[in-house]
Design an enzyme around this catalytic site. Sequence first.
Site, mmCIF file in Angstrom:
data_model
loop_
_atom_site.group_PDB
_atom_site.id
_atom_site.type_symbol
_atom_site.label_atom_id
_atom_site.label_comp_id
_atom_site.label_asym_id
_atom_site.label_seq_id
_atom_site.Cartn_x
_atom_site.Cartn_y
_atom_site.Cartn_z
ATOM 1 N N HIS A 119 -3.719 6.047 2.932
ATOM 2 C CA HIS A 119 -4.490 4.851 2.580
ATOM 3 C C HIS A 119 -4.007 3.625 3.347
ATOM 4 O O HIS A 119 -4.816 2.867 3.914
ATOM 5 C CB HIS A 119 -4.385 4.623 1.069
ATOM 6 C CG HIS A 119 -5.348 3.622 0.529
ATOM 7 N ND1 HIS A 119 -5.028 2.286 0.399
ATOM 8 C CD2 HIS A 119 -6.626 3.751 0.074
ATOM 9 C CE1 HIS A 119 -6.052 1.631 -0.123
ATOM 10 N NE2 HIS A 119 -7.044 2.492 -0.330
ATOM 11 N N SER A 161 -11.373 -1.106 -1.091
ATOM 12 C CA SER A 161 -10.079 -1.253 -0.404
ATOM 13 C C SER A 161 -10.288 -1.659 1.045
ATOM 14 O O SER A 161 -9.548 -2.500 1.587
ATOM 15 C CB SER A 161 -9.316 0.080 -0.426
ATOM 16 O OG SER A 161 -8.803 0.361 -1.695
ATOM 17 N N ASP A 169 0.838 -1.194 0.000
ATOM 18 C CA ASP A 169 0.000 0.000 0.000
ATOM 19 C C ASP A 169 0.877 1.250 0.000
ATOM 20 O O ASP A 169 1.978 1.240 -0.560
ATOM 21 C CB ASP A 169 -0.938 -0.029 1.213
ATOM 22 C CG ASP A 169 -2.295 0.573 0.900
ATOM 23 O OD1 ASP A 169 -2.387 1.814 0.849
ATOM 24 O OD2 ASP A 169 -3.257 -0.192 0.699
#
Length: 335
Positions: free
Chosen positions: A106, A284, A73
């Site tokens: 994220h 996600s 990520d």
Amino acid sequence: MLISKVILCVKKFALLSLLICLLALLVIQEGKTYDIDKLHVTAQGLDIKKYLGLYDMEYRNLSGNGVTIAIIDSGVQQHNDLSGSRIIKFVDFVNKKIESYDDNGHGTFIAGIIGANGKLVGIAPNSKFVVLKALDREGKTTYERLEESLEWIINNQIKYGIKIVNLSLGIDNFHPNNNDSLYKLFYKMKQMGVLVICSAGNSGPEKNTIVYPAESSDVITVGSVNNKMTYDYEDDTIMYTSSRGDSSGARSYLCKPDIVTFGADIFSLSYKDKGSYETLSGTSFSTAIVSGLSAVLMEKYPDMNNLFIENLLRSSTIPLKSQNCFEQGRGSIKM
């Protein structure tokens, strides 16, 4: 007579003291069980672990202990709810830095869903992380970074005991053939005993929008449901933005996504400072929920391999009404 009264008073005092001690012990025990300062990860304000069935007796004491998850990520930022010792290895394929960081947010949000363990508690709060930074500060990646990340996992899987890979990312509008290099790496990882979990993407409701590389038959692809602010599966629907599979084209033999779960208004960690939180939506985060759940299942079944866990995930589902398999796969996860 006086002596008798004294003895009686002493007995009453002793009994009262004993009752006070027992009450204090009960209060302490209650404090251990119900900590009002802690909050589990939620979706639309609903406890995700409750929705998944993880408060049932056979799961409630499981926390992903002994399971290492590789998160490919944007990195993971330091946070009060995620101690540095939980990250056993950090590798930066973007800026080549040594210490774990996150310049997008994220990855930190993903890590919180899977395993926050502070005021916020994730699905698998005692799991460990290997963090591979493949997303840049804008949340974008390249084919080369993904390939490099997967190769690193293959070369280091035994050293770090990696059992799960969380891939909450992808490349839009790219549909390779079955000889694709990343697909070959997924196949190899599956043979090595690694469970790879990928997000379907957020390009719905159009068909054939599953993001690369989640179309691979060797990964679990996860889409999102809108739970309508209830724990009842009967009113769940596929989120409008959740990517759909191809029900008519060359890949119609693949029923993707494989499974779906919460994806709307997920509450997790923010990278902005060590004590902040935020709410986000998308596949996600559905993927991170399944990764955390998989860690719990691996702790519960330590002698079983990745294929057993994969089949258990697929079979522990509730089909949603009026949704075909190219929208929901097997359905929404419920243990």
